[in-house]
Design an enzyme around this catalytic site. Structure first.
Site, PDB file in Angstrom:
ATOM      1  N   GLY A 213      -6.114  13.693  -6.533  1.00 47.01           N
ATOM      2  CA  GLY A 213      -7.214  12.974  -5.756  1.00 47.01           C
ATOM      3  C   GLY A 213      -6.843  11.675  -5.491  1.00 47.01           C
ATOM      4  CG  ASN A 214      -8.304   9.607  -2.376  1.00 45.16           C
ATOM      5  OD1 ASN A 214      -9.344   9.059  -2.407  1.00 45.16           O
ATOM      6  ND2 ASN A 214      -8.025  10.311  -1.675  1.00 45.16           N
ATOM      7  NE  ARG A 215      -6.531   3.670  -7.757  1.00 39.64           N
ATOM      8  CZ  ARG A 215      -6.210   4.085  -8.963  1.00 39.64           C
ATOM      9  NH1 ARG A 215      -7.154   4.044 -10.051  1.00 39.64           N
ATOM     10  NH2 ARG A 215      -4.844   3.912  -9.451  1.00 39.64           N
ATOM     11  CB  ALA A 280      -9.535   8.423   0.808  1.00 44.18           C
TER      12      ALA A 280
END
Ligand code: PMT
Length: 414
Positions: A213-215, A280
């Site tokens: 995943g990402n932030r 994102a």
């Protein structure tokens, strides 16, 4: 001489909430300007505010009684009647305590009770000392309040009453007045537009319990969706997993993976007139995702084989008919050059470049700074501002694009 038709707030009923900050005296000058500009202003003070400024000062200037006591107010049901009559509620200055009560729905005095009973637009201008503004709890409360559509004006950095230097000074009067003007006469310049926005991260499964995943928190995309909706557009928000509240009046399509997000956006492309990709999206996903949890014993070390995900933005640009397409560029250095390259490579109309490593910018923050690069050769640098404000500036920039449908361009673009 000023004729009554020149008065900015003529005939408007405004509640001015004042809470217990040393900046309470600045509300006196704000009141004078509001009254001079034709507003009927009812001042509601918290008990703490009355220790800083005598209510009589506000009574004389507003020519109305000042109320703070919920029980006295109950006799006239002021918490309902005042709140229902009002065109706008502005709290300036607002302490950390007031922000907390607004976020949590506490109602133990007239001002906080009105926050729950009123349905009019609300503006909050915080002021606080000693680094309180940066405290995670205050930031959390501010984010919650903003998600409910309240305008929270960032306090300024400077010398505080304690002698410390920090962010916490009440923002200047011009900023409060222009926010009041904007909320009293909202722009409806996106009526007729159908806006498709993506937000948040995607999750690419490694096994049933782990993912790549990402932030991304989704705040940027949600702010765009909310701004477009408030300006009159129909909005669909395709969002990866976030902890955010659904923006009012927006259709929300939750998705998990880059593939799901791509499908959700591509099937709605024909419906839309403008697409903004603030999500994102994962660039890579595991080539194979295990059906069972990968056991620790099985791992003497582990190699994940990754494959690229489809580029949604490029696909949208290729499949579009007349839609305006806006992409983002999340960079870890000054983003201008990368934004220019992405504009050409992806064949889109505008790129919002942001440096996600800059202070108070990018992932998870409530503010952001950006450079806008468009197909007409314009480059606009936008300084650090709340994401909600940046969302409006992005929408403004889209309206100036040569490909934006002429009938929807604003007549008096600032
Ligand atoms: O969500 P927040 O916490 O508020 O943070 C906001 C943000 C930093 C996520 C946002 O401002 C932002 O920069 N969004 C784009 C993030 C990103 O993926 O950037 P990129 O440079 O890697 O991708 C360029 C563009 O291609 C983006 O519009 C992206 O949505 C799109 N893309 C990327 C990969 C992919 N497979 N398909 C895509 O469409």
């Amino acid at each position: 001489m000023t004729s009554s038709s020149d008065l900015k707030f003529l005939g408007k009923q405004i509640i001015l909430g004042v809470s217990g900050s040393i900046a309470a005296y600045k509300a006196v000058e704000l009141l004078r300007v509001l009254v001079r500009e034709g507003a009927a202003v009812s001042v509601v003070m918290t008990e703490a505010a009355t220790r800083f400024v005598n209510p009589l000062t506000f009574e004389v200037l507003s020519r109305q009684p000042v109320t703070s006591n919920l029980f006295a107010a109950h006799q006239e049901l002021l918490h309902l009647t005042l709140a229902e009559r009002a065109d706008l509620l502005v709290i300036a200055p607002a302490t950390a305590n007031v922000l907390a009560k607004c976020a949590l729905g506490l109602a133990d005095d007239l001002l906080s009770t009105m926050m729950l009973t009123t349905r009019c637009p609300v503006i909050i201008a915080p002021a606080m000392d000693g680094g309180m503004w940066d405290h995670p709890t205050v930031q959390l409360h501010t984010a919650v309040i903003r998600q409910r559509g309240v305008t929270v004006l960032e306090p300024e950095e400077g010398l505080l009453a304690s002698g410390k230097v920090g962010r916490g000074r009440l923002t200047d009067q011009e900023a409060i007045l222009s926010a009041i003007e904007a909320r009293l006469s909202p722009r409806r310049d996106w009526v007729g537009q159908r806006v498709l926005v993506s937000a948040g991260p995607t999750q690419e499964a490694i096994d049933p319990v782990r993912f790549i995943g990402n932030r991304s928190s989704g705040k940027m995309g949600y702010a765009i969706a909310q701004a477009a909706r408030e300006r009159g557009a129909e909005v669909i928000l395709v969002t990866g997993p976030t902890a955010l509240e659904r923006p009012h009046g927006v259709e929300v399509v939750p998705v998990l993976t880059a593939e799901d997000m791509g499908k959700a956006l591509i099937t709605r492309l024909a419906w839309s007139t403008v697409v903004l990709m603030a999500a994102a999206v994962a660039d890579f996903r595991p080539r194979r995702s295990s059906q069972q949890k990968i056991k620790k014993e099985a791992r003497t070390g582990m190699t994940l084989e990754l494959e690229p995900t489809p580029d949604i933005l490029e696909t949208l640009a290729k499949q579009r008919s007349s839609q305006v397409i806006v992409g983002f560029a999340a960079e870890t250095e000054p983003p201008l050059r990368h934004a220019e390259q992405k504009l050409k490579r992806k064949g889109i109309d505008l790129v919002v470049g942001n440096d996600v490593t800059a202070d108070q910018c990018g992932f998870g923050s409530d503010s952001n700074a950006a450079v806008l690069v468009d197909r007409d050769g314009r480059v606009v640098e936008l300084e650090l501002m709340p994401k909600r404000e940046l969302a409006d500036r992005i929408l403004d920039a889209i309206q100036t694009l040569s490909v934006f449908p002429a009938q929807h361009r604003p007549r008096n673009h600032e």
